[in-house]
Design an enzyme around this catalytic site. Structure first.
Site: not given
Ligand SMILES: *Cc1c(COP(=O)(O)O)cnc(C)c1O
Length: 364
Positions: A32, A130, A260, A308
């Protein structure tokens, strides 16, 4: 090119192989967020070649990009709010997470439209509060067995796996197992049970089940440097280096205010280098004065605020660095991802994922 990210794909392959040696579970490579900033498609291909048999992403568009790149491995997308194109997901053989009854209904309806049975992974909330089914669980159990989906997986996510020995992990595990029994009692037997993230993969073998979902560790970073030690302690090799070209070198007098807000003044006559990266590239503004670059055989600390598109480092009066030289901003002999994270008051995950898309990725 004024700045670039150097991604060491061999390091990623090596990390996956190293992780594989510690588990008999299948590996799902988490790619991701543009593979944690390392580049979605090249990393996904490398991961599969190195032995990951699944890929995991948050968003549906990330999964579709993988299919567009002709990657055939099974893919799960787990963050797909109502309104997403579930029909496209199903047609592209992307497996979906079911965290609610609403999602179940939407995915079933999309399956009917696509004329295919959707493959899903039931997500339970075991204490992170969550994602995943919580109060709807009993109602869900009444309908899942006769729903028009193929339940491939059953999964949850740890909130505190990066704190080995933390009681909350055992509590989550207990809830996970008891809900799995309840599910199986309805006649639904998921083929793949998966729970472990990187931290749990490295420290809680009891929860590896059939598959582990590995993110940060495959990029060579520690899930938590305070509780679990550094990359090196864990046998991992960081895969990302960020480099930038020196835009300008100038001699300045003692007491010159830099940047800045004139938050810092030079402490002596010195040479400064202007580095062509800034907070819009993902260099944290909060790390002003607390990190820096490696150049000319030594570390040069940031002086003044990060802007920036640029920041200034103090080279020292005797430096031979010239405009056009390459500075290592993150990784290598420079300040590590973990040092930048500490300087910015954040975690290594945020440092690598925030490197902006305008910084080209180069693969080695
Ligand atoms: C991001 C994520 C992971 C990976 O987590 P890490 O700590 O980077 O290994 C695993 N499962 C889900 C559902 C995630 O969102």
């Amino acid at each position: 090119m004024r700045a670039f990210v150097e991604v060491d794909l061999k390091a990623i392959a090596k990390n996956i192989k190293w992780i594989k040696r510690g588990t008999s579970a299948d590996i799902l490579a988490v790619v991701k967020a543009d593979a944690y900033g390392h580049g979605l498609v090249p990393v996904a291909k490398t991961a599969v070649k190195a032995g990951a048999s699944w890929l995991g992403v948050a968003l549906l568009e990330e999964a579709l990009l993988l299919r567009k790149a002709k990657i055939k491995a099974p893919i799960i997308a787990w963050l797909t709010p109502p309104g997403e194109d579930f029909v496209a997901a199903i047609k592209n053989d992307i497996q979906l997470s079911v965290p609610s009854l609403t999602h179940l209904k939407l995915i079933e309806a999309a399956g009917k439209k696509a004329k295919r049975t959707p493959k899903v992974h039931i997500e339970v909330d075991t204490g992170m509060t969550r994602g995943g089914l919580l109060k709807e669980w009993d109602e869900f159990l009444k309908v899942i067995a006769k729903s028009n989906v193929e339940v491939v997986g059953y999964w949850s996510h740890f909130a505190r796996a990066d704190e080995p020995g933390q009681k909350a992990n055992a509590t989550q595990e207990k809830i996970f197992n008891s809900k799995l029994l309840e599910l199986m009692n309805t006649g639904v037997i998921p083929k793949i049970v998966h729970f472990a993230n990187s931290a749990a993969t490295l420290t809680i073998p009891a929860v590896h089940s059939q598959m582990v979902r590995v993110g940060i560790a495959m990029y060579g970073l520690s899930p938590d440097v305070n509780h679990m030690g550094s990359s090196k302690d864990l046998g991992l090799t960081p895969a990302m280096k960020v480099k930038a070209i020196v835009h300008l070198v100038k001699e300045v007098s003692k007491g010159s205010p830099v940047g800045y807000g004139a938050t810092e003044k030079t402490k002596s006559d010195t040479k400064l280098a202007i580095i062509a990266m800034g907070y819009s590239d993902g260099i944290p503004r909060q790390s002003s004065n607390a990190a820096g670059v490696y150049i000319g055989g030594r570390r040069a600390p940031i002086i003044g605020r990060v802007s920036m598109d640029q920041f200034v480092v103090d080279l020292g009066a005797d430096s031979k660095v010239q405009a056009g030289d390459i500075a290592t901003v993150i990784g290598g002999k420079g300040y590590s991802v973990d040092e930048w994270a500490r300087a910015a008051g954040t975690i290594n995950y945020e440092i690598v994922t925030r490197i902006a898309s305008r910084v080209p990725r180069i693969y080695a």
